[in-house]
Design an enzyme around this catalytic site. Structure first.
Site, PDB file in Angstrom:
ATOM      1  N   SER A  81       0.610  -1.201   0.015  1.00  9.51           N
ATOM      2  CA  SER A  81       0.243   0.106  -0.092  1.00  9.51           C
ATOM      3  C   SER A  81       0.853   1.267   0.042  1.00  9.51           C
ATOM      4  O   SER A  81       0.448   2.219  -0.617  1.00  9.51           O
ATOM      5  CB  SER A  81      -0.982   0.103   1.145  1.00  9.51           C
ATOM      6  OG  SER A  81      -1.971  -1.111   1.129  1.00  9.51           O
ATOM      7  N   HIS A 141      18.854  -5.308   4.207  1.00  9.67           N
ATOM      8  CA  HIS A 141      19.952  -4.237   4.713  1.00  9.67           C
ATOM      9  C   HIS A 141      20.771  -3.853   3.493  1.00  9.67           C
ATOM     10  O   HIS A 141      21.339  -2.818   3.578  1.00  9.67           O
ATOM     11  CB  HIS A 141      20.720  -4.460   5.907  1.00  9.67           C
ATOM     12  CG  HIS A 141      19.696  -4.505   7.223  1.00  9.67           C
ATOM     13  ND1 HIS A 141      19.474  -3.337   8.036  1.00  9.67           N
ATOM     14  CD2 HIS A 141      18.879  -5.392   7.881  1.00  9.67           C
ATOM     15  CE1 HIS A 141      18.678  -3.603   8.687  1.00  9.67           C
ATOM     16  NE2 HIS A 141      18.299  -4.841   8.728  1.00  9.67           N
ATOM     17  N   ARG A 160      19.943   0.171   3.925  1.00  9.35           N
ATOM     18  CA  ARG A 160      19.015   0.678   5.137  1.00  9.35           C
ATOM     19  C   ARG A 160      19.958   1.237   6.163  1.00  9.35           C
ATOM     20  O   ARG A 160      20.749   0.752   6.635  1.00  9.35           O
ATOM     21  CB  ARG A 160      18.153  -0.732   5.453  1.00  9.35           C
ATOM     22  CG  ARG A 160      17.090  -0.543   6.477  1.00  9.35           C
ATOM     23  CD  ARG A 160      16.206  -1.881   6.802  1.00  9.35           C
ATOM     24  NE  ARG A 160      15.931  -1.940   8.255  1.00  9.35           N
ATOM     25  CZ  ARG A 160      15.211  -2.589   8.618  1.00  9.35           C
ATOM     26  NH1 ARG A 160      14.542  -3.708   7.901  1.00  9.35           N
ATOM     27  NH2 ARG A 160      14.914  -2.874   9.717  1.00  9.35           N
TER      28      ARG A 160
END
Length: 508
Positions: free
Chosen positions: A64, A125, A259
């Site tokens: 979403s 990551h 990340r």
């Protein structure tokens, strides 16, 4: 100037994908006379809401947040993992000005290029393909001394799976004829995020001074010794490889995690002059680069700086004097506001927002209509009073009830949506308005896992519907993606799309 039909309503049916298979398909099973009639009589087609089409890795289901970001931005919004991967594929990575400047300065002074990061294919990551690309970049730019400080995973990958990744990087250095793995340590130490500075200190001392609890001749031997001690990848103790390597003044140090959260602490030790969390034996003056921006407060350049999204749909409507309404129930309110606005919290000038509370039930299969009828009441009212040029609404049912895995409830959710769409279309016909009906990703069209027979509660990679409701004689082109929706809306509004919007109208 001709007046355009008003309002233009964008209906986002969250989690409402399209599948040709009737199996466990709540959309197929539902009685939905309105959507069936529209599908048979008005311009419609399917558009993509997953994978590279929305800035995610190939084959990755949409979600979403990403879906609404693409819908509102009018361009594919690449996530950090994908931005880096795409740059490597396109060759742009090897010309990245931030990394190249650091490497070139070190090379010109005869210094070393160090790079560090999580060595795995986990993709959460970091990714080992990015580390390989960094080794190649350093080699291509003339570095003689290239060192990888490898952090081992075991959390986003199986607990003892590092051997294949080490083998891959060893093979890369061998093929280049330059460079090697200089150290190994588990992510437990190097990637702490809970201010456990004793752990971070062990990683820093290993990288900067080559001080490891263990020394091994090769990285594979270092890993085998760790396993023999009972350590899994995540917890491998500080291990220097071969002749211990030190980071010296003038060296380049590139942190290859994309990340941010687990890259901040170690970065701070390298770059903060007033660092006080533990005493550093040395703070070499290096050219330090983060792959992405780990925090605004960390004084280090980012190779892939956060992209600010200029001229997203809401912004561009405001600049052109258009009024807009954003409306959703609680579960999806952030999506139709913050994410649809490209990560902006505040409303744009001329933008109003309505939040309808989601029902207080344990799971939404207990109330599959959720607050859709109340949302629809407010939209019909807004259409009738002609206050807004554009109305953007999210209906949460397909996604939230789809996540429950309860097929009967999902069917009821679709049937409720059909009624709501019917009410909006009827209200628009009375005032001469228009609508686009689409979704952000799939979910409710697959409610069971075909291989196991168990409930399927996740999103899918299925395409999503795209329907035009209005009086114009238009056709839906093939190959559309979510990023094409905003440019389509601008076409209907009679506005030229801004240069930043690289999507193209789905209606022709």
């Amino acid at each position: 100037m001709t007046t355009t039909p008003k309002p233009l309503v964008l209906m986002i049916l969250d989690g409402f994908g399209h599948s040709d298979s009737p199996e466990s398909n709540a959309v197929y099973a539902a009685k939905k006379p309105v959507l069936d009639r529209l599908w048979a009589t008005v311009p419609n087609g399917l558009i993509s809401g997953s994978g590279m089409d929305v800035g995610l890795p190939d084959g990755q289901m949409g979600n979403s947040e990403v879906g609404h970001m693409n819908l509102g931005a009018g361009r594919v919004v690449y996530q950090d993992f994908t931005r880096v991967t795409k740059a490597i594929r396109d060759g742009e990575f090897f010309e990245n000005p931030t990394i190249c400047a650091a490497v070139d300065k070190a090379v010109a002074a005869g210094k070393a290029v160090h790079f560090m990061g999580l060595l795995s294919d986990g993709g959460v990551h970091s990714h080992q393909d990015h580390l390989i690309a960094m080794a190649e970049l350093a080699f291509k730019r003339g570095a003689e001394k290239i060192y990888l400080h490898a952090f081992l995973d075991g959390r986003d990958t199986p607990p003892k799976s590092a051997a294949s990744s080490i083998e891959l990087l060893d093979a890369t250095f061998q093929a280049l004829g330059k460079g090697r793995i200089a150290s190994l340590i588990g992510r437990y130490y190097a990637m702490d995020r809970d201010n456990r500075w004793d752990r971070v200190a062990q990683a820093y001392n290993l990288i900067v001074d080559g001080k490891g609890e263990i020394n091994a001749a090769t990285a594979q031997e270092g890993l085998e010794a760790a396993y023999a001690r009972g350590e899994s990848d995540e917890f491998v103790k500080a291990t220097s490889i071969g002749e211990p390597v030190k980071v010296e003044d003038g060296d380049a140090v590139v942190f290859m995690n994309f990340r941010a959260d687990r890259a901040r602490e170690l970065s701070r030790v390298f770059v903060e002059d007033g660092f006080k969390e533990f005493e550093r034996a040395r703070q070499p003056k290096v050219q330090y680069v983060g792959l992405t921006q780990y925090a605004e407060s960390i004084p280090a350049p980012a190779a892939f700086a956060p992209g600010s999204l200029e001229n997203v749909l809401g912004d561009y409507l405001a600049k052109n004097g258009k009024t807009q309404l954003r409306i959703a129930e609680t579960e999806k309110y952030a999506h139709v506001t913050f994410f649809f606005s490209g990560g902006r919290e505040e409303p744009f000038p001329g933008e109003e927002r309505i939040l309808i509370p989601s029902p207080k039930v344990a799971t939404y299969d207990l109330q599959p209509e959720m607050s859709a009828p109340e949302v629809t009441d407010r939209i019909v009212e807004a259409i009738e009073n002609q206050r807004y040029d554009v109305i953007v609404v999210n209906y949460a049912n397909g996604d939230m009830v789809g996540h429950s895995g309860v097929f009967e409830a999902a069917v009821k959710a679709v049937e409720c949506l059909d009624t709501c769409v019917g009410r909006i279309v009827e209200a628009l016909e009375k005032v001469g308005g228009e609508a686009l009906i689409t979704a952000d990703h799939g979910n409710v069209e697959q409610m069971a896992d075909e291989s196991t027979g168990q409930a399927h509660t996740a999103h899918t990679t299925e395409p999503v519907p795209f329907i035009y409701v209005g009086k114009r004689d238009l056709k839906v082109r093939e190959g559309g993606v979510l990023a094409d929706v905003a440019p389509t809306m601008l076409k209907l509004l009679g506005l030229e799309k801004p240069a930043e919007m690289t999507g193209t109208s789905i209606l022709v």
